[in-house]
Structures are given as C-alpha cells and as structure tokens.
Design an enzyme around this catalytic site. Structure first.
Site, PDB file in Angstrom:
ATOM      1  N   CYS A   1      37.595 -23.389 -16.960  1.00 35.84           N
ATOM      2  CA  CYS A   1      37.046 -22.131 -17.681  1.00 35.84           C
ATOM      3  C   CYS A   1      35.677 -21.784 -17.017  1.00 35.84           C
ATOM      4  O   CYS A   1      35.560 -20.478 -17.111  1.00 35.84           O
ATOM      5  CB  CYS A   1      36.694 -22.624 -18.971  1.00 35.84           C
TER       6      CYS A   1
ATOM      7  N   CYS B   1       3.472   1.772   2.739  1.00 30.47           N
ATOM      8  CA  CYS B   1       4.810   1.024   2.428  1.00 30.47           C
ATOM      9  C   CYS B   1       5.583   2.021   1.798  1.00 30.47           C
ATOM     10  O   CYS B   1       7.031   1.978   2.131  1.00 30.47           O
ATOM     11  CB  CYS B   1       4.707  -0.092   1.527  1.00 30.47           C
TER      12      CYS B   1
ATOM     13  N   ASP C   1       2.128  18.374 -34.981  1.00 30.24           N
ATOM     14  CA  ASP C   1       2.957  18.367 -36.005  1.00 30.24           C
ATOM     15  C   ASP C   1       2.334  17.693 -37.261  1.00 30.24           C
ATOM     16  O   ASP C   1       1.414  16.643 -37.084  1.00 30.24           O
ATOM     17  CB  ASP C   1       4.295  17.265 -35.570  1.00 30.24           C
TER      18      ASP C   1
ATOM     19  N   CYS D   1       0.910  -1.214   0.180  1.00 34.81           N
ATOM     20  CA  CYS D   1      -0.019   0.000  -0.117  1.00 34.81           C
ATOM     21  C   CYS D   1       0.777   1.359   0.121  1.00 34.81           C
ATOM     22  O   CYS D   1       2.215   1.254   0.137  1.00 34.81           O
ATOM     23  CB  CYS D   1      -1.035  -0.147   1.171  1.00 34.81           C
TER      24      CYS D   1
ATOM     25  N   CYS E   1      37.003 -26.598 -20.441  1.00 36.31           N
ATOM     26  CA  CYS E   1      37.085 -27.319 -19.240  1.00 36.31           C
ATOM     27  C   CYS E   1      36.346 -26.757 -18.281  1.00 36.31           C
ATOM     28  O   CYS E   1      36.066 -25.705 -18.264  1.00 36.31           O
ATOM     29  CB  CYS E   1      38.484 -27.797 -19.060  1.00 36.31           C
TER      30      CYS E   1
END
Length: 646
Positions: A94, A26, A501, A23, A91
C-alpha cells in the site's frame, strides 16, 4: 481582442521560492535570464520574500525549463515540505503504491510513505502543485489523506527560525573572535594619526591568523558560495564584493605572516567586515520573518473542520477534504467552512470579516454564504460551491501575497542601478588600486581597493523597497486594509481625497440604542425596561442592542413569557402581564395598531441611518426605539489627522 492579449490571457502563473539571492543584482539577473526564454511574458523577482512570480505560455515553454534556467543562473528553487496523514494502508505494498502515485504528480520532488506511522512526507515545488492535488493523488490510489494547514504554517515558521538561528550563531561566533582585534585597532590610531590613546596593544600575527580564519571561511563561507554561483550564472553580486574585498585583506596578511613580518597585517579588517555584514543579514532575516504575520493571521480565520452529510450521516472532516457539492451542516456560533449556497434552514451570519458591516445578515434558502464568516443564530445546511484555493478568503490571501510581491515604480529604478552596480564598483576598485599604487605604493593601494569593494555592498538598494512594501501591505491587512499592489502604496502620498466606509471604520461596529420616543403617559425608562425584558428571548442583533442598553442603565429586566418571533416583522411577547409588540410597520399593520402619528419621526430617524422600531403595549402604540451603530470616540481625532496629512 489582439493575438498578444489572447496569449497573455492564456498564460499560466507560477510562484517559486529561490535560494541564494543576496542583493538586488541577483534579482535583476534572474529576471533578465528568465525573460530570455520563449514564452515567458512577465517575471517579478522579490528579494524580500525570496520568491519569483512567472507568467508564461505553456505552449512555448515548460515549467521545467524555467527551473532549469534559474539553476543555470546560479540559484536553487526552494522546495516545500508537507506531511499527509494516510488512512487505509494495510501492508508495505500500500505504501509503495501511494509513493508511486505521489511521485507521478507534476511538481513532486520526492515522496516517502511510512507505513508504521501512516504518514507521507512530500517535497514539492509549490508553484507546480499544491496540497489539494497531492490529496487527490492519494485518493486516486485508493486511500484517504488529510492535511493540517497549521502544520505547514509551523513548518514555514520553523524554517525561518532555523535560518535566523544560523545567522545569529554565525554572528555571535564572528563577534567573539573579532572583538579581540578592537583594542589593537584603537592602539593603531596613535601609529597612523598620532593620537595618544594611552596604551599599546598588538596581537601576535599567528594568533591573529588563528582568530581570523574561522571568521573568513566559516562565518563568511556563504559569501564564497554565493559569489561562485553568481559567476557561474554570468554576473556578480554583493557576495562577490565581500568575497573579493575580505579575501584580498586576508590573503595579503597571510603572505606577510608567512614571511615573518610583524606589521602591515589586515586580518582585523576582513574579520570585522564579515561580522558586521552577517549582523546586517541577521536583521534582514528577522525583518522577513515578521512580514509574513498578516498572511498567517488571515489563514487563522479559516475553520479547521466541516460537518459534512454523507450517506445520510453527519461526519466531521478536515476542511481540506471538502469537495464541491458536499452538503454541510452548520450550527449557531460556528464558522462556515467554505463558500456555498443554503439549501435548508435560515440564519443570520456575521460577515464583518469580509464586509466590515457589524450587523449580521439574514440568510435564507438560495442565499450565498462565505467561508470563515460566523453563523450567529440558527442552524442550516448548505451546498459547497467553492473550496480550497477558490474560496473568497483564499482569494484575499492570494491578493495580499501578490501585493507583497509586487514592485513599486521606484524599485524598477533601483533594479536598473543594481544590475550594473557590482561591475562598476569592481572597476572603480581596480582604478583606485592602480592610481594609489603609483602614488603611495602597494599597501595603501590594497587598503583603498578593499575599502571601495566592501563599503559599496548594494544590499540595501534592492532590499529596502520590497521590505517596505511587504511591511506596508502586511500591516494594512492586519488592520483590515487590503492594498492591491506596491504602485498603489507608492502613490498614496498623492492622495487628496479619502472615502471611508462608515460601519466598523468610523463607527464601533456594534449597534446601540440611540433614541427613545415615548407616547401618551409612558416614560422612556419604562419603555426601555419593557423592551429590554421582551428582547431577552430574541437572538436578533437589534434585540441584543436593546437588552444591552437597558442593562447599561442599571434596569432590572423581567423574564419574558410566550415569546414569538415573527420573521420579517418583529416579536410578540408577554412581560409582566403586558402584551408587547416590537417591530416594523408591517407588524403594526398585521396587528391592527395605528401608528400614523409617529411616522414622520420614524422617517427622520431612518434618514439619519438609524433603525427605528415601533413598540406597542397591550395593542396600543407606546413609542419608538431607534438603534444605530455609533461613532467611535477616536474617529473625530483620526479624521482630523487624515485631513491634516491629506
């Protein structure tokens, strides 16, 4: 410039997702607690999209302090999840190396790299880091990473859908269990008010307990959690009211049941109240999900890949991997991936998504290009100057997001009210209980106090305005109207003058043939036929307008021969053994064709906003064609309505 202004200019801006707000109180509590931190200059909490925007001075406070203050207030910071596709891993070492590199990034909560499917799953705080920094961290570790923006959008959509499904399932369960109380409530009308409802119905107290308990603690369980978090943060919220009111009704009824009484039970009150409030929450979640459509549509305008020239080879890469300085090749009909500057070639580009202008803009070496605009004709190379979050489209998206999260002036009043609303309501409920207890006894006092608590839930107070702002700005963006903030949306009712415009707003956004002026013995239809046939080989939008105009008249066009486009002048072409020239004054001067007799008419048409083109047949001036963006059929009615409203 004052020291305060300089400080504000140096502020960092961060946006965080919040979990647990129910609410307006909060939102107000988070805002107040964050503003107590040294260095935090501005906080804007938006209940509708569960986000908080913070402007702070990093020399006085840290991002971690802000997160810590939010959590101490009783809420959680929402992490976002994303997945990166990793290439180059060989691997497990990595994968471990990439994980370490990602986890070192400020804002990453957790990173997990899967060697088998070559993907990295990352949880991160969006206000602290972003996708581009994550990809950079992978590259710094010596590997490549790609990201699909669509996947993140889908993940966000999935999160919203999951929340909606959760609320829907809770509501359905609550409705299924609560509906059995309705006949009893109707039957009770004749007990309390003497109404004859025609039947008597009463559920065994133990069955009532069985029906109400799942509603109280499962369907309404989140009210208890939210109320606890609010109290831990030093305040109360809507969940506090619901939890207090329904708990009072439920536990009072439980005590009555345990001592063996058959009447004076209020299980139905707590169950139905919780079910109705969860239904309201369901509608709220649905509204929130619909307001983000505008952002998704704007993100959908972006190109997904870019054709980059690296090591003298053209390679297609995800747009997220483009870096400033990359040379990108764009073919006709393709979207421009990012903002940049043309280095080789020329073209015409449709920039209507940015400017609204229907006519494509001619671009040559050195001219800027904007990401997400469309290359209409020709191909060219350009150097990327702005990528990722720096592009014009990204800034538009950011503007819409900020507008959706901004506060209208009236919302500030709502926030002030909601900040004291809950404790005032609790106080009124206590006063109601005390007065009614001495007048009518315990049971009526309890019922009256519970009624005050549950009927006063202030969720609409804090949710209505931000939701309206999100919907308003979102719908505006969908229709090409960018609204900078909530205050502008609120003040729209005071508008007295609207300036529109022309192109794409009042007009159709597509050029059409409006005038044909013939000279000597040439007929208008003959001029249009020859002009349409001549322009069949042209890629210019004005030429396309002439071709479309001829076809709309039902004219059968011929195939042009020896087509020659003269940049900046017009075209020269042979149609039916006739040499046709269509273009501007420069073309006629170049070919030595007199045109003085028609200059006045040409200037009149141009003064009306039309593009006038001279046409010569066999080196003899034959007439004039004018092309313009025509007014929409609906514009007159739309302007009339605007005048009525304004």
């Amino acid at each position: 410039m004052s020291s305060e202004a300089k400080s504000r200019e140096a502020d960092e801006q961060s946006s965080l997702g919040i979990i647990g707000m129910t609410c307006a109180s909060c939102a107000t509590r988070i805002e107040k607690n964050l503003l107590k931190l040294d260095g935090v200059n501005k906080v804007n909490v938006n209940l509708a999209n569960d986000k908080v925007s913070v402007a702070y001075d990093p020399s006085q406070t840290s991002f971690e302090s802000i997160i810590d203050r939010i959590e101490k207030t009783g809420y959680e910071v929402r992490d976002e999840k994303t997945t990166l596709a990793i290439s180059g891993m060989t691997c497990a070492a990595c994968a471990t190396r990439i994980e370490k590199g990602l986890n070192k990034v400020d804002g990453v909560v957790n990173a997990n790299v899967n060697l088998a499917n070559e993907k990295a799953s990352i949880e991160y705080i969006p206000g602290r880091t972003n996708i581009y920094q994550l990809i950079a961290a992978v590259k710094q570790a010596g590997y490549s990473a790609t990201f699909s923006e669509a996947a993140t959008v889908d993940a966000e959509k999935e999160t919203r859908e999951n929340e909606y499904k959760s609320q829907r399932n809770k509501f359905l369960l609550g409705a299924l269990l609560s509906v059995w109380f309705l006949p009893q409530m109707i039957s009770d009308l004749q007990v309390h008010y003497g109404w004859d409802v025609g039947f008597q119905y009463h559920i065994n107290p133990w069955i009532q307990l069985l029906l109400a308990t799942p509603v109280q603690f499962f369907v309404g369980g989140h009210f208890y959690r939210d109320a606890f978090n609010a109290l831990r943060g030093g305040s109360a919220n809507m969940a506090t009211l619901v939890a207090l009111g329904t708990s009072a009704a439920y536990f009072y009824s439980l005590v009555i049941t345990l001592i063996g009484a058959e009447a004076g039970l209020y299980y139905e009150a707590s169950a139905i109240i919780i079910t109705l409030i969860v239904f309201g929450k369901l509608l709220e979640v649905r509204a929130k999900g619909q307001t983000s459509d505008a952002i998704k549509k704007l993100m959908g305008l972006q190109a997904k890949t870019a054709r980059v020239i690296r090591d003298r080879e053209e390679i297609d890469i995800p747009i997220e991997e483009v870096v400033v300085g990359d040379v990108i090749f764009v073919r006709a009909g393709e979207k421009i991936p990012v903002d940049g500057e043309i280095t080789e070639g020329n073209s015409t580009i449709d920039e209507s998504m940015l400017t609204g202008e229907s006519l494509p803009v001619s671009k040559n070496v050195g001219d800027p290009v904007i990401g997400a605009t469309v290359n209409k004709h020709g191909s060219f190379k350009f150097k990327a100057t702005r990528v990722g979050l720096d592009t014009a489209l990204a800034q538009i998206i950011k503007l819409v997001e900020e507008a959706q999260g901004s506060k209208a002036p009236i919302q500030k009043l709502a926030d002030k009210i909601s900040g004291v609303f809950v404790p005032v309501v609790i106080g009124i409920a206590l006063v109601t209980f005390i007065i009614t207890f001495f007048v009518n006894g315990f049971t009526p006092a309890l019922v009256s106090a519970v009624a005050v608590l549950v009927i006063a839930c202030p969720c609409a107070l804090g949710l209505a305005t931000p939701t309206a702002v999100m919907v308003g700005t979102g719908k505006g963006a969908e229709n090409g109207v960018l609204i900078k903030g909530a205050e502008h949306l609120e003040s729209a009712h005071r508008v007295t003058t609207v300036i529109l415009d022309k192109t794409g707003t009042i007009t159709k956004g597509e050029p059409e043939v409006t005038d044909i002026i013939s000279l000597k013995n040439f007929q208008e239809e003959e001029l249009l036929l020859l002009a349409g046939s001549a322009e069949r080989g042209s890629e210019h939008p004005l030429g396309e307008a002439i071709v479309n105009g001829a076809r709309e008249k039902g004219l059968s066009l011929s195939d042009p021969v020896n087509f020659n486009a003269i940049p900046g002048h017009g075209i020269e072409v042979t149609v039916e053994d006739k040499t046709i020239h269509i273009g501007n004054k420069k073309l006629m001067q170049k070919e030595g064709i007199p045109f003085e007799l028609i200059v006045k008419q040409m200037e009149e048409l141009e003064s009306e906003g039309k593009t006038a083109m001279l046409m010569a047949i066999n080196n003899e001036l034959a007439g004039l064609l004018a092309v313009a963006d025509t007014v929409k059929e609906t514009s007159v009615e739309a302007i009339a309505r605007l005048k009525k409203w304004v």
